[in-house]
Design an enzyme around this catalytic site. Sequence first.
Site, PDB file in Angstrom:
ATOM      1  N   ASP A 161      37.551  40.649  30.666  1.00  0.00           N
ATOM      2  CA  ASP A 161      38.535  39.465  31.019  1.00  0.00           C
ATOM      3  C   ASP A 161      37.966  38.235  31.015  1.00  0.00           C
ATOM      4  OD1 ASP A 161      39.781  39.248  33.599  1.00  0.00           O
ATOM      5  OD2 ASP A 161      38.958  40.055  35.351  1.00  0.00           O
ATOM      6  N   TYR A 167      49.774  26.113  36.826  1.00  0.00           N
ATOM      7  CA  TYR A 167      50.347  27.215  35.283  1.00  0.00           C
ATOM      8  C   TYR A 167      50.185  25.821  34.416  1.00  0.00           C
ATOM      9  CZ  TYR A 167      52.325  29.702  31.515  1.00  0.00           C
ATOM     10  OH  TYR A 167      53.123  29.982  30.703  1.00  0.00           O
ATOM     11  N   ASN A 207      45.554  32.723  22.873  1.00  0.00           N
ATOM     12  CA  ASN A 207      47.230  32.880  24.068  1.00  0.00           C
ATOM     13  C   ASN A 207      47.031  34.294  25.151  1.00  0.00           C
ATOM     14  OD1 ASN A 207      49.705  34.647  23.649  1.00  0.00           O
ATOM     15  ND2 ASN A 207      48.825  36.485  23.734  1.00  0.00           N
TER      16      ASN A 207
HETATM   17  N1  LIG Z   1      56.904  34.609  28.065  1.00  0.00           N
HETATM   18  C1  LIG Z   1      57.056  33.189  28.094  1.00  0.00           C
HETATM   19  O1  LIG Z   1      57.685  32.728  28.071  1.00  0.00           O
HETATM   20  C2  LIG Z   1      56.067  32.407  27.888  1.00  0.00           C
HETATM   21  C3  LIG Z   1      56.603  31.216  27.599  1.00  0.00           C
HETATM   22  C4  LIG Z   1      55.537  30.183  27.558  1.00  0.00           C
HETATM   23  C5  LIG Z   1      54.318  30.154  26.920  1.00  0.00           C
HETATM   24  N2  LIG Z   1      53.723  31.733  27.465  1.00  0.00           N
HETATM   25  C6  LIG Z   1      52.097  31.589  26.965  1.00  0.00           C
HETATM   26  O2  LIG Z   1      52.217  32.290  26.142  1.00  0.00           O
HETATM   27  C7  LIG Z   1      51.058  33.411  26.155  1.00  0.00           C
HETATM   28  C8  LIG Z   1      51.298  34.849  25.757  1.00  0.00           C
HETATM   29  O3  LIG Z   1      52.780  34.989  27.282  1.00  0.00           O
HETATM   30  P1  LIG Z   1      53.128  36.242  27.289  1.00  0.00           P
HETATM   31  O4  LIG Z   1      54.482  36.167  27.754  1.00  0.00           O
HETATM   32  O5  LIG Z   1      53.094  37.426  26.066  1.00  0.00           O
HETATM   33  O6  LIG Z   1      52.523  37.588  28.831  1.00  0.00           O
HETATM   34  P2  LIG Z   1      51.872  38.717  28.754  1.00  0.00           P
HETATM   35  O7  LIG Z   1      52.926  39.671  28.281  1.00  0.00           O
HETATM   36  O8  LIG Z   1      51.910  38.838  30.012  1.00  0.00           O
HETATM   37  O9  LIG Z   1      51.021  38.843  27.966  1.00  0.00           O
HETATM   38  C9  LIG Z   1      49.927  38.620  28.823  1.00  0.00           C
HETATM   39  C10 LIG Z   1      48.276  38.446  27.838  1.00  0.00           C
HETATM   40  O10 LIG Z   1      46.983  38.275  28.389  1.00  0.00           O
HETATM   41  C11 LIG Z   1      45.862  39.526  28.543  1.00  0.00           C
HETATM   42  N3  LIG Z   1      45.822  38.453  29.713  1.00  0.00           N
HETATM   43  C12 LIG Z   1      45.678  38.364  31.161  1.00  0.00           C
HETATM   44  N4  LIG Z   1      45.095  37.955  31.764  1.00  0.00           N
HETATM   45  C13 LIG Z   1      44.339  37.841  31.055  1.00  0.00           C
HETATM   46  C14 LIG Z   1      42.605  38.388  31.210  1.00  0.00           C
HETATM   47  N5  LIG Z   1      42.439  37.449  33.089  1.00  0.00           N
HETATM   48  N6  LIG Z   1      41.459  38.589  30.411  1.00  0.00           N
HETATM   49  C15 LIG Z   1      42.236  38.759  29.069  1.00  0.00           C
HETATM   50  N7  LIG Z   1      42.801  38.866  29.038  1.00  0.00           N
HETATM   51  C16 LIG Z   1      44.325  38.293  29.720  1.00  0.00           C
HETATM   52  C17 LIG Z   1      47.123  40.414  28.778  1.00  0.00           C
HETATM   53  O11 LIG Z   1      46.281  41.568  28.321  1.00  0.00           O
HETATM   54  P3  LIG Z   1      46.175  42.729  29.847  1.00  0.00           P
HETATM   55  O12 LIG Z   1      46.590  42.382  31.063  1.00  0.00           O
HETATM   56  O13 LIG Z   1      46.079  44.145  29.301  1.00  0.00           O
HETATM   57  O14 LIG Z   1      44.728  43.097  29.850  1.00  0.00           O
HETATM   58  C18 LIG Z   1      48.462  40.088  27.847  1.00  0.00           C
HETATM   59  O15 LIG Z   1      48.121  40.408  26.768  1.00  0.00           O
HETATM   60  C19 LIG Z   1      50.829  32.935  27.069  1.00  0.00           C
HETATM   61  O16 LIG Z   1      49.230  32.089  27.597  1.00  0.00           O
HETATM   62  C20 LIG Z   1      51.062  32.448  28.352  1.00  0.00           C
HETATM   63  O17 LIG Z   1      51.476  31.490  29.095  1.00  0.00           O
HETATM   64  C21 LIG Z   1      54.754  32.438  27.136  1.00  0.00           C
END
Ligand SMILES: NC(=O)c1ccc[n+]([C@@H]2O[C@H](COP(=O)([O-])OP(=O)(O)OC[C@H]3O[C@@H](n4cnc5c(N)ncnc54)[C@H](OP(=O)(O)O)[C@@H]3O)[C@@H](O)[C@H]2O)c1
Length: 280
Positions: free
Chosen positions: A68, A168, A95
Amino acid sequence: MSVLDRFRLDGGRALVTGASRGIGKAVAEALAEAGCDVAVAARTLPALRSTVAAVEERGRKAVALDGDLALPEVATGLVERAAAGLGGLDVVVLNAGVLPHGEDGAVLLEPLHRADPEDWNSVIAVNLSATAALAGAAHDHLVSSGRGSLILMSSIAGVASLPALEAYGAAKAAQLSLVRSLAVGWARQGVRVNAVCPGWTRTDMTAFATGYGALSDWLTSHVPLGRWATTDEIAGATLFLASPAASYVSGHALFVDGGITVPEIGLGGFPKPASPLAGG
Ligand SMILES: NC(=O)c1ccc[n+]([C@@H]2O[C@H](COP(=O)([O-])OP(=O)(O)OC[C@H]3O[C@@H](n4cnc5c(N)ncnc54)[C@H](OP(=O)(O)O)[C@@H]3O)[C@@H](O)[C@H]2O)c1
């Protein structure tokens, strides 16, 4: 080496955090397809099963790591376990990221003046403090690699306004600062450092908007390409930065955002529906 060969990473050893789903899973798959063994991290091992299977289906070794990243002591151990499992690290993709959320997992959209300070701390802990700690722990491994590449998954939020999600946005902007400092600081040690800045991407993180038609339409109406990104589109840009194809790219923020961060002064003529967002 042909230009297409320069996008390959055969024999590479990569760590991807937040790899259980969404963008991180797509990045792990892309790196495996390009020839990397991949250590994949998330909070729990069961959540990583399908990513491990996807890496192995591509003929590469997968190492699943739980931890975590909200806990400050986790980052260093995670990097060491990844390096031990793969015999070193050439590519590190930081990521893992979170939006502020309640105990039920629902995203909290609260402007700074009403937000709970604890929500600020929890967003900064995962998105910024853990990212910095992981990067620091990865340094020696990336230097030893001789072709080390560190990539931070920042966001358009790092350069745009984000009312009601200030923590954020601040964390994502700070990631871009970190990229610039590390890119220069580590350059003569042979390590490249870059950021990917996704725009609106369809994942669990954005389900609060993709699942709400009026909000989804409103958000995409501001995107010149007029739609959500897929996770594969973010993974392709990440693979580029990780690969020898980007061997002269460092300190860069690669926006994969459908053009949304280009100032649009109205001449594009994109029709915008009525806003479903209340002011305040
Ligand atoms: N989706 C968008 O529109 C978007 C846009 C710009 C940037 N981003 C960035 O891209 C990255 C991935 O986003 P996503 O949209 O793929 O998000 P997501 O689907 O919510 O996935 C988030 C990932 O981070 C892990 N995670 C969350 N909290 C954690 C913690 N405390 N410790 C370890 N792992 C943790 C989750 O794993 P578990 O929950 O399984 O632990 C999951 O694998 C993030 O940094 C986000 O800010 C996303």
